[in-house]
Design a protein around this motif. Structure first.
Motif, PDB file in Angstrom:
ATOM      1  N   GLY A 126      13.466   3.912 -10.629  1.00  0.00           N
ATOM      2  CA  GLY A 126      13.880   2.692 -11.319  1.00  0.00           C
ATOM      3  C   GLY A 126      13.648   1.446 -10.485  1.00  0.00           C
ATOM      4  N   LEU A 127      12.614   0.695 -10.858  1.00  0.00           N
ATOM      5  CA  LEU A 127      12.339  -0.587 -10.207  1.00  0.00           C
ATOM      6  C   LEU A 127      12.472  -1.711 -11.237  1.00  0.00           C
ATOM      7  N   THR A 128      11.779  -1.582 -12.379  1.00  0.00           N
ATOM      8  CA  THR A 128      11.726  -2.638 -13.394  1.00  0.00           C
ATOM      9  C   THR A 128      13.116  -2.937 -13.971  1.00  0.00           C
ATOM     10  N   GLU A 129      13.352  -4.213 -14.200  1.00  0.00           N
ATOM     11  CA  GLU A 129      14.613  -4.644 -14.821  1.00  0.00           C
ATOM     12  C   GLU A 129      14.303  -5.496 -16.052  1.00  0.00           C
ATOM     13  N   GLY A 133       9.812  -7.683 -14.212  1.00  0.00           N
ATOM     14  CA  GLY A 133       8.763  -6.693 -14.447  1.00  0.00           C
ATOM     15  C   GLY A 133       7.636  -6.898 -13.467  1.00  0.00           C
ATOM     16  N   SER A 134       6.660  -7.745 -13.858  1.00  0.00           N
ATOM     17  CA  SER A 134       5.536  -8.023 -12.953  1.00  0.00           C
ATOM     18  C   SER A 134       6.035  -8.602 -11.630  1.00  0.00           C
ATOM     19  N   ASP A 135       7.062  -9.418 -11.712  1.00  0.00           N
ATOM     20  CA  ASP A 135       7.635 -10.029 -10.499  1.00  0.00           C
ATOM     21  C   ASP A 135       8.741  -9.117  -9.967  1.00  0.00           C
ATOM     22  N   THR A 157      15.106  -0.989 -16.643  1.00  0.00           N
ATOM     23  CA  THR A 157      14.628  -0.687 -18.003  1.00  0.00           C
ATOM     24  C   THR A 157      13.232  -0.065 -17.978  1.00  0.00           C
ATOM     25  N   PHE A 158      12.882   0.565 -19.080  1.00  0.00           N
ATOM     26  CA  PHE A 158      11.595   1.264 -19.267  1.00  0.00           C
ATOM     27  C   PHE A 158      11.434   2.411 -18.260  1.00  0.00           C
ATOM     28  N   ILE A 159      12.494   3.079 -17.906  1.00  0.00           N
ATOM     29  CA  ILE A 159      12.392   4.068 -16.826  1.00  0.00           C
ATOM     30  C   ILE A 159      12.009   5.445 -17.387  1.00  0.00           C
ATOM     31  N   THR A 160      10.806   5.873 -17.008  1.00  0.00           N
ATOM     32  CA  THR A 160      10.284   7.168 -17.464  1.00  0.00           C
ATOM     33  C   THR A 160      11.146   8.294 -16.900  1.00  0.00           C
ATOM     34  N   ASN A 161      11.511   9.226 -17.757  1.00  0.00           N
ATOM     35  CA  ASN A 161      12.342  10.399 -17.439  1.00  0.00           C
ATOM     36  C   ASN A 161      13.832  10.076 -17.313  1.00  0.00           C
ATOM     37  N   GLY A 367       2.061  -2.216 -13.609  1.00  0.00           N
ATOM     38  CA  GLY A 367       1.271  -3.404 -13.201  1.00  0.00           C
ATOM     39  C   GLY A 367       0.268  -3.736 -14.283  1.00  0.00           C
ATOM     40  N   THR A 368       0.410  -4.888 -14.913  1.00  0.00           N
ATOM     41  CA  THR A 368      -0.429  -5.213 -16.071  1.00  0.00           C
ATOM     42  C   THR A 368      -1.859  -5.577 -15.652  1.00  0.00           C
ATOM     43  N   SER A 369      -2.740  -5.595 -16.651  1.00  0.00           N
ATOM     44  CA  SER A 369      -4.145  -5.955 -16.394  1.00  0.00           C
ATOM     45  C   SER A 369      -4.249  -7.381 -15.873  1.00  0.00           C
ATOM     46  N   GLU A 370      -3.389  -8.258 -16.373  1.00  0.00           N
ATOM     47  CA  GLU A 370      -3.438  -9.665 -15.929  1.00  0.00           C
ATOM     48  C   GLU A 370      -3.088  -9.733 -14.436  1.00  0.00           C
ATOM     49  N   VAL A 371      -2.094  -8.970 -14.049  1.00  0.00           N
ATOM     50  CA  VAL A 371      -1.689  -8.996 -12.632  1.00  0.00           C
ATOM     51  C   VAL A 371      -2.804  -8.410 -11.748  1.00  0.00           C
TER      52      VAL A 371
HETATM   53  C1  LIG Z   1       6.209   3.502 -21.248  1.00  0.00           C
HETATM   54  C2  LIG Z   1       6.591   2.761 -19.995  1.00  0.00           C
HETATM   55  C3  LIG Z   1       7.003   3.465 -18.889  1.00  0.00           C
HETATM   56  C4  LIG Z   1       7.414   2.783 -17.732  1.00  0.00           C
HETATM   57  N1  LIG Z   1       7.920   3.516 -16.677  1.00  0.00           N
HETATM   58  C5  LIG Z   1       8.498   2.831 -15.637  1.00  0.00           C
HETATM   59  C6  LIG Z   1       9.191   3.561 -14.609  1.00  0.00           C
HETATM   60  O1  LIG Z   1       9.249   4.803 -14.609  1.00  0.00           O
HETATM   61  N2  LIG Z   1       9.788   2.854 -13.626  1.00  0.00           N
HETATM   62  C7  LIG Z   1       9.753   1.479 -13.578  1.00  0.00           C
HETATM   63  O2  LIG Z   1      10.324   0.903 -12.647  1.00  0.00           O
HETATM   64  N3  LIG Z   1       9.084   0.779 -14.527  1.00  0.00           N
HETATM   65  C8  LIG Z   1       8.477   1.409 -15.561  1.00  0.00           C
HETATM   66  N4  LIG Z   1       7.813   0.706 -16.546  1.00  0.00           N
HETATM   67  C9  LIG Z   1       7.777  -0.761 -16.465  1.00  0.00           C
HETATM   68  C10 LIG Z   1       6.382  -1.337 -16.240  1.00  0.00           C
HETATM   69  O3  LIG Z   1       5.969  -1.132 -14.919  1.00  0.00           O
HETATM   70  C11 LIG Z   1       6.455  -2.827 -16.639  1.00  0.00           C
HETATM   71  O4  LIG Z   1       6.550  -2.851 -18.046  1.00  0.00           O
HETATM   72  C12 LIG Z   1       5.272  -3.623 -16.155  1.00  0.00           C
HETATM   73  O5  LIG Z   1       5.291  -3.748 -14.760  1.00  0.00           O
HETATM   74  C13 LIG Z   1       5.244  -5.047 -16.790  1.00  0.00           C
HETATM   75  O6  LIG Z   1       6.471  -5.689 -16.698  1.00  0.00           O
HETATM   76  P1  LIG Z   1       7.132  -6.344 -18.012  1.00  0.00           P
HETATM   77  O7  LIG Z   1       7.094  -5.326 -19.082  1.00  0.00           O
HETATM   78  O8  LIG Z   1       8.440  -6.886 -17.640  1.00  0.00           O
HETATM   79  O9  LIG Z   1       6.144  -7.498 -18.443  1.00  0.00           O
HETATM   80  P2  LIG Z   1       6.116  -9.015 -17.872  1.00  0.00           P
HETATM   81  O10 LIG Z   1       6.023  -8.977 -16.392  1.00  0.00           O
HETATM   82  O11 LIG Z   1       7.209  -9.784 -18.488  1.00  0.00           O
HETATM   83  O12 LIG Z   1       4.732  -9.511 -18.464  1.00  0.00           O
HETATM   84  C14 LIG Z   1       4.575  -9.999 -19.792  1.00  0.00           C
HETATM   85  C15 LIG Z   1       3.165 -10.563 -19.923  1.00  0.00           C
HETATM   86  O13 LIG Z   1       2.990 -11.657 -18.995  1.00  0.00           O
HETATM   87  C16 LIG Z   1       1.906 -11.407 -18.136  1.00  0.00           C
HETATM   88  N5  LIG Z   1       2.176 -11.940 -16.792  1.00  0.00           N
HETATM   89  C17 LIG Z   1       3.287 -11.782 -16.021  1.00  0.00           C
HETATM   90  N6  LIG Z   1       3.133 -12.395 -14.842  1.00  0.00           N
HETATM   91  C18 LIG Z   1       1.882 -12.925 -14.837  1.00  0.00           C
HETATM   92  C19 LIG Z   1       1.121 -13.679 -13.904  1.00  0.00           C
HETATM   93  N7  LIG Z   1       1.595 -13.994 -12.690  1.00  0.00           N
HETATM   94  N8  LIG Z   1      -0.135 -14.072 -14.248  1.00  0.00           N
HETATM   95  C20 LIG Z   1      -0.640 -13.751 -15.469  1.00  0.00           C
HETATM   96  N9  LIG Z   1       0.022 -13.044 -16.388  1.00  0.00           N
HETATM   97  C21 LIG Z   1       1.260 -12.632 -16.088  1.00  0.00           C
HETATM   98  C22 LIG Z   1       1.784  -9.883 -18.099  1.00  0.00           C
HETATM   99  O14 LIG Z   1       0.470  -9.498 -17.685  1.00  0.00           O
HETATM  100  C23 LIG Z   1       2.085  -9.537 -19.549  1.00  0.00           C
HETATM  101  O15 LIG Z   1       0.945  -9.734 -20.333  1.00  0.00           O
HETATM  102  C24 LIG Z   1       7.349   1.362 -17.687  1.00  0.00           C
HETATM  103  C25 LIG Z   1       6.890   0.657 -18.801  1.00  0.00           C
HETATM  104  C26 LIG Z   1       6.516   1.328 -19.940  1.00  0.00           C
HETATM  105  C27 LIG Z   1       6.063   0.526 -21.142  1.00  0.00           C
END
Ligand SMILES: Cc1cc2nc3c(=O)[nH]c(=O)nc-3n(C[C@H](O)[C@H](O)[C@H](O)COP(=O)(O)OP(=O)(O)OC[C@H]3O[C@@H](n4cnc5c(N)ncnc54)[C@H](O)[C@@H]3O)c2cc1C
Length: 383
Positions: A126-129, A133-135, A157-161, A367-371
């Protein structure tokens, strides 16, 4: 690029592929359709030793290299195992158990790794809150030391398992002002006071993996469950990242190969305008494009695996290239695969529609494609 697999590695890959085709694939369609994690699939993955591959034999593993771990998850994807169960495996073995293995005390290794390696216990990370997310360095879950316990408060949130987990590696901050230098890792067991998990989310794809919130409400964590050192947790996520860009991407590479084979066969059999559709150049190009993506993705993923096996420091260019190729081009390949199947690609009877739903996660999770583009362009500007 050729990384030179050994005979033993190739034989192992082959045996995982055959085992998965026979024992696991028949179970996954229904699990995906019902959005249900299959304990039978989990048990079979454990019986084959695939949940503990990277750990030493004395802890219940096989001491496999990163390349071998990738070959196994790639083979599972190639056989047709759904990305939901493969994400569950990835989060369990590589994001949770391996973090304990790399940074845990001897007592923690002895207590947790054998149970996780066999699959008796299920792990999550669990890292994401909701607000981070990205930050990821901006997490707000707090950890405060009180006597011989740590008290954690916050929601992941979004924590697998999470809905199934026995153990969760959680990241919290001991001091928000320290930013990433305050982030600290803990091993939390289900049953610790104040720990709970939310209702599973209904997801677009990777449906057989169970995903939910993890809630810590004055959660009491004994001192011996601090993982590694205070303030070093953010660094540990880099280790996690290197697995995320290798063994957790390899199933998508295998899945692409599965789709290429399915599309090749279908396009040879499907007749329109008096010809098999693969006589049309538009279809041939889609198959060729899918093959190009798959080979590029494979090279990028195995480059990361090879780096990791060589003990080199994490190469962010390599990891981001791998993630972006699998995520974005993989999404295009999945869409092409559906297109080759036409209307049949859109309905559930054929596994191709699942492939498209699952591929979307490659652009978001870990980690999203944008990041990734942000990282790549930053590195380019410093070259
Ligand atoms: C099915 C699933 C399983 C997952 N499992 C886990 C897990 O086991 N443990 C865990 O910790 N996390 C988990 N995650 C979380 C996942 O890692 C995050 O969803 C991901 O890192 C993106 O964060 P966010 O959803 O908060 O999106 P955000 O960070 O809010 O991003 C929203 C949009 O803004 C864009 N954006 C954000 N910052 C920037 C920037 N600086 N420049 C350009 N664009 C930007 C993003 O690319 C995206 O398009 C899971 C997610 C999913 C959907």
């Amino acid at each position: 690029m050729e990384f030179g697999y050994t005979e033993e590695q190739l034989m192992f890959r082959d045996s995982v592929y055959k085992y998965a085709k026979k024992e696991i694939v028949p179970l996954v369609e229904e699990a995906d359709l019902n959005s249900e994690f299959s304990m039978e699939v989990w048990r079979k993955l454990g019986e084959m030793g695939l949940l503990g591959l990277p750990f030493p034999e004395e802890l219940g593993g096989s001491g496999a290299s990163v390349v071998t771990c990738c070959l196994s998850t790639e083979a599972l994807g190639h056989a047709g195992v759904d990305q939901g169960h493969l994400l569950a495996l990835g989060a369990h073995t590589y994001l949770c158990a391996d973090t304990i293995f790399k940074h845990g005390s001897p007592a923690q290794l002895k207590k947790y790794i054998p149970k996780l390696a066999s699959g008796e216990w299920i792990g999550c990370m669990g890292l994401t809150e909701p607000g981070a997310g990205s930050d990821a360095a901006s997490i707000t879950t707090t950890a405060v030391k009180k006597g011989d316990k740590w008290i954690l408060n916050g929601t992941k949130t979004f924590i697998t398992n999470a809905p199934l987990c026995n153990v969760c590696v959680v990241y919290a901050t001991v001091d928000k002002a320290l930013k990433h230098n305050g982030i600290t890792a803990f091993i939390i067991e289900r049953g610790f006071p104040g720990f709970s998990t939310g209702t599973p989310f209904h997801k677009m794809g990777v449906r057989a993996s169970a995903t939910s919130e993890v809630i810590m409400d004055n959660c009491e964590v004994p001192e011996e469950n601090l993982l590694g050192e205070v303030g070093k947790g953010f660094g540990y996520t880099h280790e996690t990242l290197s697995w995320d860009r290798s063994a957790l991407l390899a199933p998508f590479v295998g899945g692409m190969q599965f789709a290429i084979e399915a599309c090749t066969k279908y396009s040879q059999e499907r007749v329109q305008f008096g010809k098999p559709i693969n006589a049309f150049q538009a279809i041939q190009h889609k198959l060729a494009d899918m093959k190009i993506v798959k080979e590029a993705a494979k090279m990028a993923v195995y480059q990361v695996a090879h780096d990791k096996d060589s003990g080199k420091p994490l190469n962010h260019m390599h990891t981001s290239l791998a993630k972006a190729i699998v995520g974005d081009w993989g999404m295009k390949a999945a869409s092409d695969a559906v297109q080759v199947f036409g209307g049949y690609g859109y309905i559930h009877e054929y596994p191709i529609e699942r492939f498209l739903r699952d591929a979307k996660l490659g652009q978001i999770g870990g980690g999203t494609s944008e990041v990734q583009r942000l990282i790549i362009s930053r590195i380019l500007s410093f070259m």
